[in-house]
Design a protein around this motif. Sequence first.
Motif, PDB file in Angstrom:
ATOM      1  N   HIS A   1       0.854  -1.190   0.058  1.00  8.55           N
ATOM      2  CA  HIS A   1       0.096   0.075   0.061  1.00  8.55           C
ATOM      3  C   HIS A   1       0.646   1.182  -0.035  1.00  8.55           C
ATOM      4  CE1 HIS A   1      -3.882   1.871   2.177  1.00  8.55           C
ATOM      5  NE2 HIS A   1      -3.169   2.635   0.820  1.00  8.55           N
TER       6      HIS A   1
ATOM      7  N   TYR B   1      -4.882   1.642   9.670  1.00 11.29           N
ATOM      8  CA  TYR B   1      -4.275   0.080  10.176  1.00 11.29           C
ATOM      9  C   TYR B   1      -4.392  -0.036  11.576  1.00 11.29           C
ATOM     10  CZ  TYR B   1      -3.123  -0.749   5.332  1.00 11.29           C
ATOM     11  OH  TYR B   1      -3.338  -0.997   4.065  1.00 11.29           O
TER      12      TYR B   1
ATOM     13  N   VAL C   1       2.254  -5.871   9.931  1.00  8.84           N
ATOM     14  CA  VAL C   1       2.282  -4.677   9.153  1.00  8.84           C
ATOM     15  C   VAL C   1       3.707  -4.007   9.253  1.00  8.84           C
ATOM     16  CG1 VAL C   1       1.292  -2.430   8.885  1.00  8.84           C
ATOM     17  CG2 VAL C   1      -0.324  -4.101   9.015  1.00  8.84           C
TER      18      VAL C   1
ATOM     19  N   VAL D   1       5.776  -0.633   8.196  1.00  9.41           N
ATOM     20  CA  VAL D   1       5.650   0.762   7.476  1.00  9.41           C
ATOM     21  C   VAL D   1       6.934   1.282   7.266  1.00  9.41           C
ATOM     22  CG1 VAL D   1       4.882   3.109   7.851  1.00  9.41           C
ATOM     23  CG2 VAL D   1       3.321   1.202   8.685  1.00  9.41           C
TER      24      VAL D   1
ATOM     25  N   GLU E   1       5.750  -9.898   1.577  1.00  6.28           N
ATOM     26  CA  GLU E   1       4.440  -9.988   1.811  1.00  6.28           C
ATOM     27  C   GLU E   1       3.566 -10.939   1.324  1.00  6.28           C
ATOM     28  OE1 GLU E   1       2.013  -5.684   1.297  1.00  6.28           O
ATOM     29  OE2 GLU E   1       2.191  -6.744  -0.653  1.00  6.28           O
TER      30      GLU E   1
ATOM     31  N   ARG F   1       0.902 -10.490   6.292  1.00  7.60           N
ATOM     32  CA  ARG F   1       2.032  -9.816   5.940  1.00  7.60           C
ATOM     33  C   ARG F   1       1.251  -8.411   5.081  1.00  7.60           C
ATOM     34  NH1 ARG F   1       7.121 -13.481   4.942  1.00  7.60           N
ATOM     35  NH2 ARG F   1       7.384 -14.164   6.929  1.00  7.60           N
ATOM     36  N   LYS F   2       1.802  -7.129   5.625  1.00  5.64           N
ATOM     37  CA  LYS F   2       1.427  -6.186   4.689  1.00  5.64           C
ATOM     38  C   LYS F   2       2.600  -5.003   4.777  1.00  5.64           C
ATOM     39  CE  LYS F   2      -1.698  -3.790   2.502  1.00  5.64           C
ATOM     40  NZ  LYS F   2      -2.290  -4.115   1.270  1.00  5.64           N
TER      41      LYS F   2
ATOM     42  N   ILE G   1       3.395  -1.400   4.063  1.00  2.00           N
ATOM     43  CA  ILE G   1       2.936   0.262   3.814  1.00  2.00           C
ATOM     44  C   ILE G   1       4.160   1.100   3.578  1.00  2.00           C
ATOM     45  CG2 ILE G   1       1.767   2.015   4.793  1.00  2.00           C
ATOM     46  CD1 ILE G   1       0.233  -0.132   6.404  1.00  2.00           C
TER      47      ILE G   1
END
Length: 145
Positions: A2, A20, A50, A52, A86, A92-93, A95
């Motif tokens: 993202h 989030y 997540v 970032v 990911e 898993r994310k 950002i």
Amino acid sequence: MHFITGGAFNGKSKWVCKQYGITKSNGIWISAYRGSAIPNSLERTHENGVIVFEGIEYWVKDWLEYGEKDALQRWQNILQDWQLWEKSHPLRKVILIGTDITKGIVPISAEERTWRDVTGRVFQATAKTSSQMDLIWYGISQKIK
């Protein structure tokens, strides 16, 4: 992945935290604005959840000492690694937050113009690779992708 971009001090980080349900202290938050480097491997950084990455434009600026092509190639390689990380687990994310420095008055110095141009190309690659993209201006999001 993202990708979130927008103007400086326009609420990108705050929006990510709200979106989030995370804070900068309860998650993995790697910030170029605070002098953090990009880790060599995400496997050692965080198993699931997540992550970032904030301040893409400043990492690009650091890498320009090796040349434009090297900076762009390095970013492409990192995007591929993060995409694989990911996709290897459903929780898993990744950002990515970057301030849009490509608008406004064109910088006078050649170095600043190069930084601006390469950052624009990095953001294009990031937008293409990301499954989601939002533009944040004055705390308000606009879904791009």
